[in-house]
Design a protein around this motif. Structure first.
Motif, PDB file in Angstrom:
ATOM      1  N   TYR A   6       0.821  -1.227   0.000  1.00  0.00           N
ATOM      2  CA  TYR A   6       0.000   0.000   0.000  1.00  0.00           C
ATOM      3  C   TYR A   6       0.846   1.264   0.000  1.00  0.00           C
ATOM      4  CZ  TYR A   6      -3.355  -3.547   1.173  1.00  0.00           C
ATOM      5  OH  TYR A   6      -4.105  -4.687   1.143  1.00  0.00           O
ATOM      6  N   HIS A   7       2.088   1.139  -0.428  1.00  0.00           N
ATOM      7  CA  HIS A   7       2.955   2.321  -0.416  1.00  0.00           C
ATOM      8  C   HIS A   7       3.782   2.307  -1.700  1.00  0.00           C
ATOM      9  CE1 HIS A   7       5.534   5.057   2.410  1.00  0.00           C
ATOM     10  NE2 HIS A   7       5.539   5.498   1.158  1.00  0.00           N
ATOM     11  N   SER A   8       3.381   3.126  -2.684  1.00  0.00           N
ATOM     12  CA  SER A   8       4.170   3.231  -3.909  1.00  0.00           C
ATOM     13  C   SER A   8       3.986   4.604  -4.532  1.00  0.00           C
ATOM     14  CB  SER A   8       3.812   2.113  -4.887  1.00  0.00           C
ATOM     15  OG  SER A   8       2.430   2.004  -5.066  1.00  0.00           O
ATOM     16  N   HIS A   9       5.006   4.999  -5.276  1.00  0.00           N
ATOM     17  CA  HIS A   9       5.059   6.362  -5.840  1.00  0.00           C
ATOM     18  C   HIS A   9       5.200   6.326  -7.353  1.00  0.00           C
ATOM     19  CE1 HIS A   9       5.264   8.166  -1.874  1.00  0.00           C
ATOM     20  NE2 HIS A   9       6.115   7.221  -1.529  1.00  0.00           N
ATOM     21  N   THR A  10       4.449   7.180  -8.004  1.00  0.00           N
ATOM     22  CA  THR A  10       4.408   7.251  -9.474  1.00  0.00           C
ATOM     23  C   THR A  10       4.799   8.680  -9.888  1.00  0.00           C
ATOM     24  OG1 THR A  10       2.133   8.064  -9.623  1.00  0.00           O
ATOM     25  CG2 THR A  10       2.412   5.676  -9.321  1.00  0.00           C
ATOM     26  N   PRO A  38       0.770   8.705  -3.606  1.00  0.00           N
ATOM     27  CA  PRO A  38       1.628   9.856  -3.891  1.00  0.00           C
ATOM     28  C   PRO A  38       1.898  10.695  -2.644  1.00  0.00           C
ATOM     29  CG  PRO A  38      -0.545  10.105  -4.922  1.00  0.00           C
ATOM     30  CD  PRO A  38      -0.476   8.728  -4.367  1.00  0.00           C
ATOM     31  N   HIS A  39       3.078  11.329  -2.623  1.00  0.00           N
ATOM     32  CA  HIS A  39       3.361  12.312  -1.570  1.00  0.00           C
ATOM     33  C   HIS A  39       2.345  13.434  -1.713  1.00  0.00           C
ATOM     34  CE1 HIS A  39       7.139  10.642  -0.150  1.00  0.00           C
ATOM     35  NE2 HIS A  39       7.554  10.484  -1.392  1.00  0.00           N
ATOM     36  N   SER A  40       1.712  13.776  -0.631  1.00  0.00           N
ATOM     37  CA  SER A  40       0.618  14.755  -0.677  1.00  0.00           C
ATOM     38  C   SER A  40       1.100  16.130  -1.130  1.00  0.00           C
ATOM     39  CB  SER A  40       0.018  14.902   0.723  1.00  0.00           C
ATOM     40  OG  SER A  40       0.946  15.566   1.572  1.00  0.00           O
ATOM     41  N   MET A  79      -2.789   8.024  -0.225  1.00  0.00           N
ATOM     42  CA  MET A  79      -1.935   9.210  -0.268  1.00  0.00           C
ATOM     43  C   MET A  79      -1.023   9.175   0.956  1.00  0.00           C
ATOM     44  SD  MET A  79      -3.059  13.193  -0.783  1.00  0.00           S
ATOM     45  CE  MET A  79      -3.551  13.039  -2.495  1.00  0.00           C
ATOM     46  N   GLU A  80       0.240   9.528   0.741  1.00  0.00           N
ATOM     47  CA  GLU A  80       1.179   9.631   1.862  1.00  0.00           C
ATOM     48  C   GLU A  80       1.218  11.099   2.261  1.00  0.00           C
ATOM     49  OE1 GLU A  80       5.259   8.472   1.098  1.00  0.00           O
ATOM     50  OE2 GLU A  80       5.712   8.393   3.247  1.00  0.00           O
ATOM     51  N   ILE A  81       0.551  11.394   3.367  1.00  0.00           N
ATOM     52  CA  ILE A  81       0.304  12.793   3.732  1.00  0.00           C
ATOM     53  C   ILE A  81       1.370  13.312   4.693  1.00  0.00           C
ATOM     54  CG2 ILE A  81      -1.375  14.395   4.741  1.00  0.00           C
ATOM     55  CD1 ILE A  81      -3.566  12.347   3.810  1.00  0.00           C
ATOM     56  N   SER A 237       6.575  -1.730   0.608  1.00  0.00           N
ATOM     57  CA  SER A 237       7.905  -1.545   0.003  1.00  0.00           C
ATOM     58  C   SER A 237       8.250  -0.093  -0.341  1.00  0.00           C
ATOM     59  CB  SER A 237       8.008  -2.385  -1.262  1.00  0.00           C
ATOM     60  OG  SER A 237       7.033  -1.954  -2.203  1.00  0.00           O
ATOM     61  N   ASP A 238       7.254   0.819  -0.346  1.00  0.00           N
ATOM     62  CA  ASP A 238       7.539   2.219  -0.693  1.00  0.00           C
ATOM     63  C   ASP A 238       8.245   2.297  -2.057  1.00  0.00           C
ATOM     64  OD1 ASP A 238       7.873   4.949  -0.463  1.00  0.00           O
ATOM     65  OD2 ASP A 238       9.009   4.880   1.418  1.00  0.00           O
ATOM     66  N   ALA A 239       7.778   1.484  -3.000  1.00  0.00           N
ATOM     67  CA  ALA A 239       8.468   1.358  -4.289  1.00  0.00           C
ATOM     68  C   ALA A 239       8.260   2.595  -5.164  1.00  0.00           C
ATOM     69  CB  ALA A 239       7.950   0.128  -5.023  1.00  0.00           C
TER      70      ALA A 239
HETATM   71 ZN   LIG Z   1       6.817   6.970   0.344  1.00  0.00          ZN
END
Ligand SMILES: [Zn+2]
Ligand SMILES: [Zn+2]
Length: 277
Positions: A6-10, A38-40, A79-81, A237-239
């Protein structure tokens, strides 16, 4: 065990592959559910954070992909706030009213002695220069302020789980290699986990740095405390690229099993449930 992340960035923030590439890889590896986070937006200019003007577009794209892959994989809009003090955090009305499936609460920016926020989550060399330039070389201040902000963020609530709960330990160790062995650090982190348990918060075990530096967040030496305090966990994994979406999972689940954990948390039909392993 159901495979989840539940942690990934595009490219909506600082990730490097588009959402559908992540989903294709998740399907290939047999993930049951997959979340993008996404980073908020933040009220400063930041190349790592998504723009507020693109939030609607992100949510629409996720809605479209949920329909497209229905029946194959559960897809969740997260969202990663960033926590930037009392006004800007997962609990504020802006983030609470966004139609998100889940919210991660994280600290990447902390104020210096003058109240000026800086990103402490960059590379180790950047961090060392930053501490000297903007925090008067006071690494203890940086670490204490990080955990103080984490505690204030957790106290406010409004999130599903806490992101990389002691991430500062990696950069702080680059500045001062024995810092995590000092008594004040050990006392501080014990109090921190006790507070988390008292609040009933779910913690992430973040595997992002494991393949490169064998760091997990929280660090492995705290797993026993997490078990004793009965803190529920989500392994992520914060991929930033699809190939790393289960990086470190095998080792992490084995370590958790050794300590006595028998399940983590997963989203299933929109609800958090236990995922035995
Ligand atoms: Zn992250
Ligand atoms: Zn993060």
């Amino acid at each position: 065990m159901n495979l989840t992340n539940y942690h990934s960035h595009t490219p909506y923030c600082d990730g490097r592959s588009n959402i559908e590439e992540f989903i294709a890889t998740a399907l290939f590896w047999g993930f049951s559910s997959y979340g993008v986070s996404p980073h908020s937006p933040i009220p400063y200019t930041s190349s790592c954070n998504m723009l507020r003007e693109r939030v609607d577009e992100y949510i629409l794209e996720m809605d479209m992909l949920k329909k497209k892959y229905e029946g194959e994989i559960e897809i969740y809009t997260g969202m990663e706030i960033d926590y930037l003090g009392k006004e800007w955090n997962a609990a504020n009305s802006y983030f609470q009213t966004l139609p998100l499936d889940y919210r991660i609460a994280s600290v990447h920016f902390i104020p210096n002695q003058e109240g000026e926020y800086h990103d402490i989550d960059g590379s180790a060399s950047k961090f060392v220069a930053l501490v000297d330039k903007h925090y008067k070389g006071d690494i203890k201040y940086v670490v204490e302020t990080y955990f103080e902000n984490m505690i204030n963020m957790i106290d406010l609530g409004g999130f599903d789980f806490v992101g990389h709960p002691d991430k500062v330990s990696m950069n702080a160790s680059a500045y001062s290699p024995t810092i995590t062995e000092s008594k004040w650090y050990k006392d501080l982190i014990q109090d921190y986990f006790r507070f988390i348990a008292h609040k009933g918060a779910v913690l992430e075990v973040n595997t992002k740095a494991y393949s490169k530096s064998s760091f997990l967040f929280p660090n492995v030496q705290h797993f026993k405390t997490l078990k004793e305090l009965n803190i529920p966990l989500v392994v992520n994994s914060d991929a930033h690229v699809p190939s790393l979406m289960k990086s470190g999972f095998k080792e992490t689940y084995a370590l958790l099993k050794e300590i006595g954990f028998r399940s983590t948390m997963q989203l299933y039909k929109g609800k958090w449930i236990e995922n035995p392993f």
